[in-house]
Every structure is written in C-alpha cells, then in structure tokens.
Design a protein around this motif. Structure first.
Motif, PDB file in Angstrom:
ATOM      1  N   ARG A   1       0.870  -1.187   0.000  1.00 36.46           N
ATOM      2  CA  ARG A   1       0.000   0.000   0.000  1.00 36.46           C
ATOM      3  C   ARG A   1       0.908   1.239   0.000  1.00 36.46           C
ATOM      4  O   ARG A   1       1.643   1.477   0.952  1.00 36.46           O
ATOM      5  N   CYS A   2       0.827   2.006  -1.063  1.00 29.28           N
ATOM      6  CA  CYS A   2       1.652   3.210  -1.194  1.00 29.28           C
ATOM      7  C   CYS A   2       0.842   4.449  -0.816  1.00 29.28           C
ATOM      8  O   CYS A   2      -0.399   4.479  -0.963  1.00 29.28           O
ATOM      9  N   GLY A   3       1.558   5.493  -0.343  1.00 28.96           N
ATOM     10  CA  GLY A   3       0.892   6.726   0.068  1.00 28.96           C
ATOM     11  C   GLY A   3       0.449   7.578  -1.127  1.00 28.96           C
ATOM     12  O   GLY A   3       0.633   7.202  -2.300  1.00 28.96           O
ATOM     13  N   ARG A   4      -0.109   8.754  -0.823  1.00 26.04           N
ATOM     14  CA  ARG A   4      -0.663   9.625  -1.867  1.00 26.04           C
ATOM     15  C   ARG A   4       0.422  10.108  -2.815  1.00 26.04           C
ATOM     16  O   ARG A   4       0.202  10.215  -4.013  1.00 26.04           O
TER      17      ARG A   4
ATOM     18  N   GLU B   1      14.864  -7.493  -8.886  1.00 24.69           N
ATOM     19  CA  GLU B   1      13.961  -7.865  -7.801  1.00 24.69           C
ATOM     20  C   GLU B   1      12.636  -8.330  -8.377  1.00 24.69           C
ATOM     21  O   GLU B   1      12.253  -7.967  -9.499  1.00 24.69           O
ATOM     22  N   CYS B   2      11.910  -9.151  -7.585  1.00 25.86           N
ATOM     23  CA  CYS B   2      10.643  -9.717  -8.053  1.00 25.86           C
ATOM     24  C   CYS B   2       9.444  -8.910  -7.586  1.00 25.86           C
ATOM     25  O   CYS B   2       8.435  -8.841  -8.289  1.00 25.86           O
ATOM     26  N   CYS B   3       9.502  -8.329  -6.400  1.00 33.16           N
ATOM     27  CA  CYS B   3       8.334  -7.673  -5.815  1.00 33.16           C
ATOM     28  C   CYS B   3       8.504  -6.159  -5.852  1.00 33.16           C
ATOM     29  O   CYS B   3       9.616  -5.638  -5.657  1.00 33.16           O
ATOM     30  N   PRO B   4       7.437  -5.419  -6.063  1.00 33.92           N
ATOM     31  CA  PRO B   4       7.513  -3.947  -6.135  1.00 33.92           C
ATOM     32  C   PRO B   4       7.632  -3.332  -4.751  1.00 33.92           C
ATOM     33  O   PRO B   4       7.368  -3.978  -3.736  1.00 33.92           O
ATOM     34  N   LYS B   5       8.029  -2.060  -4.724  1.00 34.72           N
ATOM     35  CA  LYS B   5       8.079  -1.292  -3.491  1.00 34.72           C
ATOM     36  C   LYS B   5       7.611   0.122  -3.793  1.00 34.72           C
ATOM     37  O   LYS B   5       7.498   0.527  -4.952  1.00 34.72           O
ATOM     38  N   CYS B   6       7.332   0.864  -2.739  1.00 42.20           N
ATOM     39  CA  CYS B   6       6.798   2.215  -2.904  1.00 42.20           C
ATOM     40  C   CYS B   6       7.934   3.223  -3.026  1.00 42.20           C
ATOM     41  O   CYS B   6       8.898   3.183  -2.249  1.00 42.20           O
ATOM     42  N   VAL B   7       7.844   4.114  -3.977  1.00 41.74           N
ATOM     43  CA  VAL B   7       8.806   5.208  -4.143  1.00 41.74           C
ATOM     44  C   VAL B   7       8.035   6.504  -4.300  1.00 41.74           C
ATOM     45  O   VAL B   7       6.836   6.508  -4.643  1.00 41.74           O
ATOM     46  N   ARG B   8       8.735   7.631  -4.027  1.00 47.22           N
ATOM     47  CA  ARG B   8       8.090   8.931  -4.155  1.00 47.22           C
ATOM     48  C   ARG B   8       8.187   9.414  -5.606  1.00 47.22           C
ATOM     49  O   ARG B   8       8.950   8.876  -6.414  1.00 47.22           O
TER      50      ARG B   8
END
Length: 794
Positions: free
Chosen positions: A133-136, A146-153
């Motif tokens: 779950r990424c922020g606004r 890498e296999c899985c995504p991550k949140c970036v600004r």
C-alpha cells in the motif's frame, strides 16, 4: 543521544541447537524450544528429534510408489510434501516448452514467475508478493533484479556510482551503510554498533560481510578438527556431537530390536547406525552407493531414481500447485525440487535506551515485525531485518572553515553560518567555543574541547575521545578493558564481578584454567575442581580417564579405598580384594580371620560350622578346634570320643591296641581290655603327683561300672574333679595310707587269665578285681565306716 540494546528471539544462525543456560531438558532450534524426546519437521524432507539437549536431524527416506510408467503414470510431489506419488494419466495435462505437466501442477520458468496447469491450460504469472500500500505521493516500482515492487516517491531521481535511483528508493553500498534518494539528493547513514561485552568463554569476532563485531563462543577441537559453536558432526555412525560453548556434547543412538517380514533381510546402509529391513529381490549400485529393491532417492533437482530388481530407473517429478495461508510465505529451499509454504516467524524484541552521562535508562520494550522501520529522532532510523535490529545514524556534511554549525529544531543536519570559532577549533557548532574539529591534527576532540590526550575512562577513536565501557576504568577501544573499575575482575579483556566457569581468580584478574579443567583453583593441570571432558574423573586435582587401583568413584571424583584394601568397589570404599598376606572380612582386609572363621581359597573369611571353635572349611567335618566340653575327632567336635579313644587337650586320641577303653596311650592305662579272653593285671605304684591320675581319669569313658555310675568323669579341664563327683573315683582306685606323698592306684596291662580263674570271673568281676576290688568291696568298706575321705584323692 539515545542508543539501543537488542534481544534476538529467533536464532540468527540456522543450526544453532543448544539449550540456553538455565533451561534443562530442551533444545533450541531456529529460535524455538523443543523438549527432550520430542520430534518435529522443520521442512517437508527433514525429521528432527531433541535427544539429551542435542538436535539430531535426518533426511526423510522416500519409498518407491511403484508407478506404472508404461501406462502413462507420472511422479508428482504433493503440496508441501517431500516424496513423490503416482499421478494417473489424465485428460487435463498441459504441454509447455517441450515438457508435459499434469493437471493442477506448478513449475517456474524464471525466478520471479510461476506457471500452473489447469484442465489443459497453462497460466504463467508473477510470483506472489506481500500486499503493498503506497501513500498519496508514492507509486509502485519494481527495481531491476527484484521480483516484488516497493513504494517510491514521485520527486526527482538520484544518480550514484553510475546507477539511477528513484525518489525514495533505498540501496546499500556496503554492509554498514545505506543510502536513500530524497528529492534528488543522496542521503547516506552509517550503522551504529551496539556496545558488546563478551563473556570469558566468548571471543569478539567481526565476521566477513558484517559491519559490527559479535561475541562468538569458543570453538571445539575434536580429532584435530575445529568446530564452531552450534556446529554438529558425526563422531561415528551412531554418535552425534554438538559444540556447545567450547565443549563437545555427544549423544549415542541405541538401536531397537528389529524383526523383518518374509522376503526381507537386515541391511546396514553406509553411514547409518542401525540396521533396517530391505527387500531381498536385488540391490543396485548408483554413484558408488548401494541401493536396495524398492528404494527411491532424489538425484538432482526434480529427478528421482528407483531401484527395481537390480536396475536403476530415473524419472523427473512435477510439483503440485501450492497456495500459502495467511502468515506463511512461499520459499524455495536449496536442494529441494518444489517450493513450500513456511511460517513467517522472524521478528525482533527491542528495548530503546536513553543515556544521560554514564547512566542508562531503559524504555518500553517493543515487538517488531520483520522489515519494520521506525524513526528515533530526525537523524536516526532503525529497522528489524532477519530478527536483528540495526540503527543507522545519518551522516551530515561538514561545515566549511570559518562557519558555525547551528542546529535547527526538527532537522537532522545543522545550518552552516559564518562565525569566528575558538583558536583551537577548525570548525565549531552551537557556540564558537564548541569545537567540531581541531586545528592541531594531533589533538583529540572531547565534548567540544581539543585535548592532547584522552582522560581516564576514555580512549582515542580517530580524532576524538570516546567513552570506555561502564565497567572499565581504562581501555584501548570501546569493546575491551585494560583495567577495571572498583571491585571488578579483568577477564579476557572484560570486567566481571565473578570469574566465569573455566577461569579462576588470580589477584585482580580471571585466569583461564588448564584445558583439562572446567573449573579450577589454580593454573596447573593438578588444580582442577571439575573436568572439561565429561568422561574423565577428578583425582587429587587431576582429570584422568580412570581412577586406577585403590580408588572408587563418587560424583565424578576419585576417592581412596579403605587403607587396608588392594582394590575396592567402583562406587564405595569397601574392599573387593586384599594383599596376599591379608584376608577379606566384612569389606575390610584383616591379617587373621576372627574366631570361628577360616580363610577360603579366594582370600575371604568364611564362617565355620557352629560346632567348631576353629576350622579349615565350612563343613561339620572340617573343625580344627572345639569349644567347651567337646573333643575333636576326625575333624568333628563330639560329646565323647567313643570306644578305643581317650580325650587329651580337647582331642580324641587312640588307646593302646590292647585296650577297649583307657585313660592314656600306654598299655598300662587300660580301663577295659579289647579281647574277651584278657583281663587287667593290676600294677601298684606310687603316683608322684596325684593330679596326674585325675587328669587321666577326667573325661574318661568308664564302661561296665553299672547304672549307678556315669560313663564319664567330669572335671574343669585343668585336672580338678568337681566336688560332687569325687566319690565316682572311689571304685576305680584302691587307696591305702602309706605316707603324705601321694596315693597308690591300680591300673594295669591286659593279659590272658589262667584256666582256673577264667571260669570264676566275669568281665565285670575282672575289671573290679583289677581296678582294686569289686563294687561290693567298696560298699563293704563304706558300711564299716572306714570312709576313704576326700583327701585320699586330693
């Protein structure tokens, strides 16, 4: 500034299987405690058991499912299982990249994708990832490799060492640093190492790939090979050993009784301790290992091989589709064919600490999930990763010369403002007198001051003075002490209140015991209080494999046997054997066996028969001395010696061959003749000592004297006749007053009677005449009042 201390609940290293100190009868395996004699499966192909505080794990042994490959059956490993099963040919199979997969099977074509077969259709999708779950102001981003995504600004990206990073993306240039892209600016932080105090049986080690030193227990040496703490090895096929803080702890497997079914035989596989039952239909040799009919084993990857009547057949197995539950993750373990679901149990227990001066204040304990992050002030960030908390301190740029670093509330790095610093300062902050760096390159910075040497309790660290550990009064670095504060003892460059096991107090320091001792009172080999090898025994301060003769074992210590022993029992001081000149009696060695005992052929004192005063054996016929009024005859103690014998000194001796009964060994000591045609021929003589006659008559058997007289004359053993029986001697001796020197007794030898007298005398008459007159004569004497008197015999 606050600092932290971390307690790891889950074992950081796989395979450390020692019970924690203070926990008896349990094993610690990958962060979980298991009681002794319990079993579990850490994964689908391993069976583990806790035995004597040691974990023993064995690979599962698969049985041949006996598939009919001619009819199209295939091998499939069910979800979260180890061994394949037979999968019948079905209509819903799939073909993908030249391979055939059955319905509901699963396989991987890359590290990040998983394919499944469902009713003849192939579906390939990315490997499942944790929910994100990424922020606004953030978006999902999958970094290369890498296999899985991550949140970036969504801000400006950064470039570092030729690599492009998105705003908010994090990377680790080294194991001790991490960097993050923040709106186009690279911000890096360094890992903080927590203060470490090692115990005496531990060593401070900086392992490759890590940035902070750790306390590692001493290794073990066995058969010339070194094993790390927690490492296991096979001493032999039946004995598994574990290195526990420098000491080897071993468990030996015992084999239960084995009964094989018909058509099976007992076999012992290479490297195994116990025999097992195997089919007698034939064996196979595969890669220099003997396999038996019906065996199945995993060759390489997903290939499984089977031994069928001496022939090896190998087939590739497919994986059943697996779906993990909540709290589990799909893990592909090394060497396994199929991925399986494993519980996610990794977390950290963390206590934040605030330090004011040299006092520590513990704050509330936290339980943190794996990969969880949190901020501790504007410059400090901590994270839980693989059951370990690591905190990073952000690095701020140095203000130029001639400027003052002024802290700004709510921000990590200070602002640089122009100011005139103290002459000792190269740069300063807060105030002009608070140096951040010194002009003199040899000066050391402590609390904003530039010094030539560090004061007591501090050590040089780069160009600053850092505080020693609280327990140190002086040190060379932040982990070890050169001298100790107050009443503490120096042990392995640490300061402790008491010496650890394996060390002894030597003035103000703890010195390691000799290698054979686990506890000691001095440095020497002979100063042990307990032994490091559990099989050794303590004897006079030495640790030896056995006590030797003259000692027994009590609670692991050799104690002296009774001083009279040659050897004693293994567990008590009672004698078990004696020197050649002594005999064993009631657990002690004696020079002579006590009364009514004899020494047997094994050197032991045994009890005589109850009739014996002394003996040579246990039988009634092995007496050598009699007690009381009994006499010894042919090894037996008898009430009377019998015909042809007389008693002398408690022993029955033979009369003269002419006597039937007697009082001595001579032919003149007869009381009765052996031959009926012979009678006694009395001989008068002066007895020099009347006691001699009494000794002869005392205890003698006197047959033929009539029912009014006893057959034995009693006495006291010293030649004195009892007062009440002196009159019994009157018929046996004719006395006459001649002088005060003694009396005259008539005994004599046996000789033939003349023909005239033989007709007139009976045996009784002959005895009476020979002894000195018939009973009637004695009675006549008594009637006439001429009593002989007691003094005639005394």
């Amino acid at each position: 500034m606050g600092f932290t201390n971390v307690w790891i609940l889950v074992a950081a290293l796989v395979g450390i299987v020692v019970s924690p100190r203070g926990i008896d009868g349990a094993c610690l395996y990958q962060g979980s405690l298991f009681a002794n004699n319990t079993s579990w499966r850490p994964d689908s192909c391993q069976d583990c058991t806790c035995l004597s505080d040691i974990v023993i794990c064995k690979t599962s042994h698969c049985q041949n499912p006996q598939c009919d490959f001619q009819k199209g059956e295939r091998l499939r490993i069910p979800p979260n299982k180890c061994c394949p099963e037979c999968l019948p040919q079905s209509q819903g199979s799939c073909q993908h990249e030249g391979a055939i997969y059955g319905h509901d099977s699963q396989w991987s074509i890359s590290e990040c994708s998983v394919c499944t077969c469902s009713h003849g259709k192939v579906n390939c999708a990315p490997r499942p990832c944790p929910p994100l779950r990424c922020g606004r102001d953030e978006s999902s981003f999958t970094a290369p490799g890498e296999c899985c995504p991550k949140c970036v600004r969504n801000g400006a990206s950064c470039s570092s060492e030729g690599q492009e990073y998105r705003d908010g993306e994090e990377w680790r240039p080294t194991p001790c640093t991490k960097c993050v892209c923040s709106a186009g600016e690279v911000q890096c932080s360094a890992a903080e190492c927590q203060p470490v105090v090692c115990k005496p049986h531990e060593n401070l080690v900086l392992s490759p790939g890590t940035c902070c030193p750790q306390c590692v227990p001493n290794p073990c040496l066995a058969a010339g090979q070194e094993y790390k703490h927690g490492e296991q090895w096979q001493k032999n096929s039946c004995t598994t050993c574990l290195c526990d803080q420098g000491q080897a702890r071993c468990h030996t497997q015992t084999c239960p009784p084995l009964v094989c079914e018909r058509g099976q035989s007992k076999v012992k596989r290479a490297g195994q301790c116990c025999e097992e039952c195997a089919s007698s239909k034939g064996s196979c040799v595969f890669e220099n290992a003997v396999r038996y009919h019906g065996d199945m084993w995993n060759g390489t990857g997903c290939e499984f091989c089977m031994c069928e009547r001496g022939q090896v057949l190998c087939q590739k197995a497919e994986c059943g589709r697996v779906e993990c539950s909540w709290g589990e993750e799909l893990v592909h373990l090394p060497g396994k064919c199929c991925p399986e679901c494993m519980p996610v149990t990794s977390y950290c227990v963390y206590k934040e600490q605030a330090k004011v001066g040299r006092q520590t204040d513990l704050k509330e304990e936290k339980h943190l999930a794996n990969l969880e992050k949190w901020q501790e002030g504007p410059c400090r960030e901590c994270e839980c990763r693989d059951s370990r908390v690591t905190c990073y301190q952000r690095s701020c740029p140095t203000c130029p010369v001639g400027t003052l670093a002024v802290p700004v509330e709510g921000t990590c790095c200070p602002q640089c403002r122009e100011a005139q610093c103290h002459p000792d300062c190269l740069t300063c902050s807060r105030t002009p007198d608070h140096c951040d760096s010194c002009k003199d390159p040899r000066a050391l910075l402590l609390e904003g001051r530039c010094l030539q040497t560090c004061p007591q309790g501090f050590y040089p660290k780069g160009r600053t003075c850092a505080a020693c550990l609280d327990s140190c009064s002086a040190c060379d670095n932040g982990f070890e002490c050169t001298s100790c504060a107050q009443s503490l003892l120096a042990s392995n460059r640490q300061c402790v209140a008491t010496c650890e096991r394996g060390f002894f107090q030597d003035h103000k320091q703890c010195t390691r015991c000799h290698g054979s001792c686990s506890a000691c009172r001095g440095l020497g080999q002979q100063d042990c209080l307990s032994c490091s090898d559990p099989s050794h025994l303590l004897k006079d301060g030495l640790c030896l494999p056995d006590c030797g003769p003259g000692f027994y074992v009590s609670q692991g210590t050799c104690r002296a046997c009774d001083e009279s022993c040659l050897t004693c029992y293994p567990d008590n001081p009672s004698c078990m054997s004696c020197p050649s000149d002594a005999a064993l009696h009631h657990g002690k060695c004696v020079s002579r066996c006590p009364e009514q005992h004899y020494r047997d052929s094994h050197g032991r004192c045994r009890t005589c028969h109850s009739s014996c005063a002394a003996c040579s054996g246990p039988s009634v016929s092995q007496c050598t001395l009699c007690s009381g009024m009994l006499a010894l005859h042919l090894g037996q103690c008898v009430d009377s010696c019998g015909e042809g014998l007389f008693s002398q000194d408690g022993v029955c001796r033979s009369c003269h061959r002419s006597c039937r009964s007697c009082v001595g060994p001579k032919h003149s000591d007869c009381l009765r003749c052996l031959k009926p045609e012979e009678v006694l021929h009395p001989q008068s003589g002066r007895v020099a000592h009347p006691r001699r006659l009494r000794l002869r008559l005392q205890g003698a058997v006197l047959p033929g004297l009539g029912p009014d007289l006893p057959r034995q004359v009693p006495g006291d053993g010293g030649g004195n006749v009892d007062d009440g029986h002196k009159s019994l001697l009157y018929p046996l001796a004719r006395t006459e007053r001649s002088s005060a020197e003694g009396l005259t007794a008539r005994l004599g030898p046996c000789a033939n009677l003349t023909p005239g007298r033989r007709d007139h005398l009976s045996d009784a008459g002959m005895l009476a005449a020979t002894v000195g007159g018939v009973t009637a004569r004695s009675r006549q004497t008594e009637e006439s009042g001429n009593s002989l008197g007691e003094n005639a015999l005394l």
